[in-house]
Write a protein that holds these residues in place. Structure first.
Motif, mmCIF file in Angstrom:
data_model
loop_
_atom_site.group_PDB
_atom_site.id
_atom_site.type_symbol
_atom_site.label_atom_id
_atom_site.label_comp_id
_atom_site.label_asym_id
_atom_site.label_seq_id
_atom_site.Cartn_x
_atom_site.Cartn_y
_atom_site.Cartn_z
ATOM 1 N N LYS A 14 36.831 45.063 16.062
ATOM 2 C CA LYS A 14 36.662 46.378 15.447
ATOM 3 C C LYS A 14 36.379 47.488 16.456
ATOM 4 O O LYS A 14 36.658 48.649 16.197
ATOM 5 C CB LYS A 14 35.543 46.323 14.406
ATOM 6 N N ASN A 15 35.811 47.146 17.578
ATOM 7 C CA ASN A 15 35.475 48.176 18.572
ATOM 8 C C ASN A 15 36.564 48.374 19.623
ATOM 9 O O ASN A 15 36.359 49.071 20.619
ATOM 10 C CB ASN A 15 34.147 47.843 19.254
ATOM 11 N N THR A 16 37.733 47.772 19.416
ATOM 12 C CA THR A 16 38.837 47.917 20.376
ATOM 13 C C THR A 16 39.357 49.356 20.373
ATOM 14 O O THR A 16 39.548 49.966 19.316
ATOM 15 C CB THR A 16 39.990 46.956 20.035
ATOM 16 N N LYS A 17 39.574 49.874 21.552
ATOM 17 C CA LYS A 17 40.057 51.252 21.699
ATOM 18 C C LYS A 17 41.396 51.441 20.991
ATOM 19 O O LYS A 17 42.286 50.599 21.072
ATOM 20 C CB LYS A 17 40.215 51.583 23.186
ATOM 21 N N ILE A 18 41.545 52.563 20.301
ATOM 22 C CA ILE A 18 42.791 52.892 19.605
ATOM 23 C C ILE A 18 43.730 53.585 20.581
ATOM 24 O O ILE A 18 43.380 54.605 21.187
ATOM 25 C CB ILE A 18 42.529 53.799 18.387
ATOM 26 N N ASN A 19 44.922 53.049 20.736
ATOM 27 C CA ASN A 19 45.921 53.637 21.624
ATOM 28 C C ASN A 19 46.867 54.560 20.871
ATOM 29 O O ASN A 19 46.899 54.584 19.636
ATOM 30 C CB ASN A 19 46.699 52.529 22.341
ATOM 31 N N LYS A 20 47.673 55.283 21.603
ATOM 32 C CA LYS A 20 48.526 56.337 21.049
ATOM 33 C C LYS A 20 49.436 55.847 19.933
ATOM 34 O O LYS A 20 49.611 56.520 18.933
ATOM 35 C CB LYS A 20 49.363 56.956 22.169
ATOM 36 N N HIS A 21 50.038 54.685 20.085
ATOM 37 C CA HIS A 21 51.044 54.219 19.136
ATOM 38 C C HIS A 21 50.525 53.135 18.188
ATOM 39 O O HIS A 21 51.312 52.389 17.617
ATOM 40 C CB HIS A 21 52.275 53.713 19.899
ATOM 41 N N ASP A 22 49.208 53.059 18.028
ATOM 42 C CA ASP A 22 48.606 52.135 17.062
ATOM 43 C C ASP A 22 48.661 52.777 15.679
ATOM 44 O O ASP A 22 47.844 53.635 15.346
ATOM 45 C CB ASP A 22 47.157 51.817 17.445
ATOM 46 N N HIS A 23 49.615 52.346 14.864
ATOM 47 C CA HIS A 23 49.912 53.054 13.618
ATOM 48 C C HIS A 23 49.242 52.475 12.374
ATOM 49 O O HIS A 23 48.901 53.215 11.453
ATOM 50 C CB HIS A 23 51.423 53.093 13.396
ATOM 51 N N VAL A 24 49.088 51.137 12.330
ATOM 52 C CA VAL A 24 48.547 50.506 11.126
ATOM 53 C C VAL A 24 47.524 49.438 11.510
ATOM 54 O O VAL A 24 47.793 48.609 12.381
ATOM 55 C CB VAL A 24 49.659 49.851 10.271
ATOM 56 N N ASP A 25 46.362 49.489 10.866
ATOM 57 C CA ASP A 25 45.344 48.446 11.009
ATOM 58 C C ASP A 25 45.088 47.795 9.659
ATOM 59 O O ASP A 25 44.909 48.498 8.655
ATOM 60 C CB ASP A 25 44.013 49.034 11.499
ATOM 61 N N LEU A 26 45.035 46.474 9.638
ATOM 62 C CA LEU A 26 44.519 45.745 8.485
ATOM 63 C C LEU A 26 43.163 45.189 8.896
ATOM 64 O O LEU A 26 43.079 44.369 9.817
ATOM 65 C CB LEU A 26 45.463 44.618 8.065
ATOM 66 N N ILE A 27 42.104 45.663 8.243
ATOM 67 C CA ILE A 27 40.740 45.291 8.602
ATOM 68 C C ILE A 27 40.393 43.988 7.877
ATOM 69 O O ILE A 27 40.451 43.918 6.644
ATOM 70 C CB ILE A 27 39.734 46.393 8.221
ATOM 71 N N ILE A 28 40.038 42.968 8.641
ATOM 72 C CA ILE A 28 39.820 41.625 8.100
ATOM 73 C C ILE A 28 38.318 41.305 8.055
ATOM 74 O O ILE A 28 37.537 41.822 8.864
ATOM 75 C CB ILE A 28 40.561 40.574 8.964
ATOM 76 N N ASN A 29 37.941 40.443 7.142
ATOM 77 C CA ASN A 29 36.511 40.153 6.932
ATOM 78 C C ASN A 29 35.891 39.240 7.982
ATOM 79 O O ASN A 29 34.726 38.858 7.876
ATOM 80 C CB ASN A 29 36.288 39.558 5.528
ATOM 81 N N ASN A 30 36.628 38.854 9.008
ATOM 82 C CA ASN A 30 36.057 38.066 10.114
ATOM 83 C C ASN A 30 35.833 38.943 11.351
ATOM 84 O O ASN A 30 35.840 38.463 12.482
ATOM 85 C CB ASN A 30 36.972 36.883 10.458
ATOM 86 N N ASN A 31 35.668 40.257 11.088
ATOM 87 C CA ASN A 31 35.428 41.250 12.155
ATOM 88 C C ASN A 31 36.621 41.406 13.097
ATOM 89 O O ASN A 31 36.464 41.809 14.254
ATOM 90 C CB ASN A 31 34.170 40.895 12.966
ATOM 91 N N LYS A 32 37.809 41.084 12.585
ATOM 92 C CA LYS A 32 39.038 41.260 13.346
ATOM 93 C C LYS A 32 39.926 42.312 12.685
ATOM 94 O O LYS A 32 39.753 42.667 11.516
ATOM 95 C CB LYS A 32 39.809 39.940 13.454
ATOM 96 N N ILE A 33 40.876 42.797 13.453
ATOM 97 C CA ILE A 33 41.869 43.764 12.963
ATOM 98 C C ILE A 33 43.256 43.230 13.311
ATOM 99 O O ILE A 33 43.492 42.788 14.444
ATOM 100 C CB ILE A 33 41.688 45.148 13.618
ATOM 101 N N LEU A 34 44.163 43.266 12.344
ATOM 102 C CA LEU A 34 45.574 43.041 12.632
ATOM 103 C C LEU A 34 46.180 44.410 12.873
ATOM 104 O O LEU A 34 46.326 45.208 11.948
ATOM 105 C CB LEU A 34 46.277 42.330 11.481
ATOM 106 N N ARG A 35 46.500 44.691 14.125
ATOM 107 C CA ARG A 35 46.916 46.052 14.527
ATOM 108 C C ARG A 35 48.401 46.091 14.860
ATOM 109 O O ARG A 35 48.914 45.235 15.575
ATOM 110 C CB ARG A 35 46.092 46.506 15.727
ATOM 111 N N TYR A 36 49.063 47.115 14.343
ATOM 112 C CA TYR A 36 50.497 47.312 14.583
ATOM 113 C C TYR A 36 50.709 48.494 15.514
ATOM 114 O O TYR A 36 50.284 49.616 15.237
ATOM 115 C CB TYR A 36 51.216 47.563 13.261
ATOM 116 N N ASN A 37 51.383 48.231 16.630
ATOM 117 C CA ASN A 37 51.696 49.261 17.621
ATOM 118 C C ASN A 37 53.213 49.383 17.735
ATOM 119 O O ASN A 37 53.919 48.379 17.826
ATOM 120 C CB ASN A 37 51.095 48.867 18.979
ATOM 121 N N ASP A 38 53.718 50.622 17.735
ATOM 122 C CA ASP A 38 55.177 50.801 17.756
ATOM 123 C C ASP A 38 55.535 52.165 18.338
ATOM 124 O O ASP A 38 55.542 53.174 17.631
ATOM 125 C CB ASP A 38 55.741 50.666 16.340
ATOM 126 N N PRO A 39 55.857 52.226 19.639
ATOM 127 C CA PRO A 39 56.198 53.508 20.270
ATOM 128 C C PRO A 39 57.390 54.213 19.622
ATOM 129 O O PRO A 39 57.403 55.442 19.508
ATOM 130 C CB PRO A 39 56.510 53.119 21.721
#
Length: 269
Positions: free
Chosen positions: A83-108
């Motif tokens: 959850k504390n991972t830095k958000i980059n420019k092309h990080d468009h979609v996050d799915l926030i999961i209950n195990n303190n993880k994020i499924l993050r989609y990046n697409d320039p």
């Protein structure tokens, strides 16, 4: 663009970490990818992940209310991060999961898709797809029958998703080299014997690429940011003017439909 082995690898990686976990909510920073991100994904709340699988080059996340359909387009990547991972420019979609993880989609280039479906098998995007190359239906008789109906180059034929899904340019090159068939021969002239070699070659190359987690040339990165390892097994792709490992003849390169094609004039007939 990630092809079948890469997408299968991503599904396998996600499944290990997120199966039976709960998507608490989503964060959508860019609503317009190739198409608009579905409102159901934008508004998702507390839904359990029941299954994760692949259809062709699409990642399917089945949750309690329906299906999230993800396509990575030309340059998209999925990552599992905290959850504390830095958000980059092309990080468009996050799915926030209950195990303190994020499924993050990046697409320039934003050519990917994040779509919703209530009834997966009625979706238009799947209606014109061919069969899976590792399925039992993809056999000698299927290949021989359809090659008689097409007068196109065999490399273009096996890359046609309306016939068989997921065989991208890298794998088409490797498949044809393994089967000893020149890429520019017409499909209707491929013999029954050669069709059998081609079927076996497709299944062999795809299975091996999955085993080694796909091929990283430029864009493909696994969700843990590791690379696919099949690159070290490539025998023909990207080897222009290098010696063929079978016969020592120099490998040639041509362009077919805007894609690089590599072949050995001595080994392939």
């Amino acid at each position: 663009m990630p092809e079948l082995p890469e997408i299968e690898t991503i599904c396998k990686d996600i499944r290990k970490l997120l199966l039976n976990k709960i998507i608490i909510y989503s964060i959508v920073r860019c609503k317009k990818l190739r198409k608009k991100v579905s409102k159901e994904i934008i508004n998702i709340k507390k839904n359990k992940i029941i299954n994760i699988k692949r259809i062709a080059k699409y990642i399917i996340i089945k949750i309690e209310l329906g299906y999230i359909i993800i396509h990575l387009g030309m340059s998209g990547s999925l990552f599992i991060c905290s959850k504390n991972t830095k958000i980059n420019k092309h990080d468009h979609v996050d799915l926030i999961i209950n195990n303190n993880k994020i499924l993050r989609y990046n697409d320039p280039r934003r050519f990917g898709l994040y779509l919703w479906s209530n009834n997966l098998y009625n979706e238009k995007i799947f209606l014109n797809l061919g069969i899976e190359p590792l399925s039992k239906k993809f056999n000698l008789y299927y290949l021989f029958y359809y090659t008689r109906k097409k007068k196109i180059k065999i490399k273009d034929f096996i890359m046609d998703n309306k016939f068989v899904v997921g065989i991208g340019n890298i794998y088409a090159n490797e498949v044809l080299f393994n089967a000893c068939i020149l890429p520019y021969r017409l499909s209707m002239n491929i013999s029954l014997y050669e069709c059998n070699k081609l079927i076996n070659s497709i299944k062999y190359i795809i299975k091996k690429a999955i085993k080694y987690n796909g091929t990283t040339i430029k864009n493909f990165i696994r969700i843990n940011k590791k690379k696919g390892n099949f690159k070290k097994f490539l025998k023909i792709y990207g080897k222009k003017k290098k010696k063929c490992k079978k016969c020592n003849f120099l490998i040639k390169k041509i362009i077919q439909r805007g894609r690089s094609t590599f072949f050995c004039n001595n080994c392939q007939k």
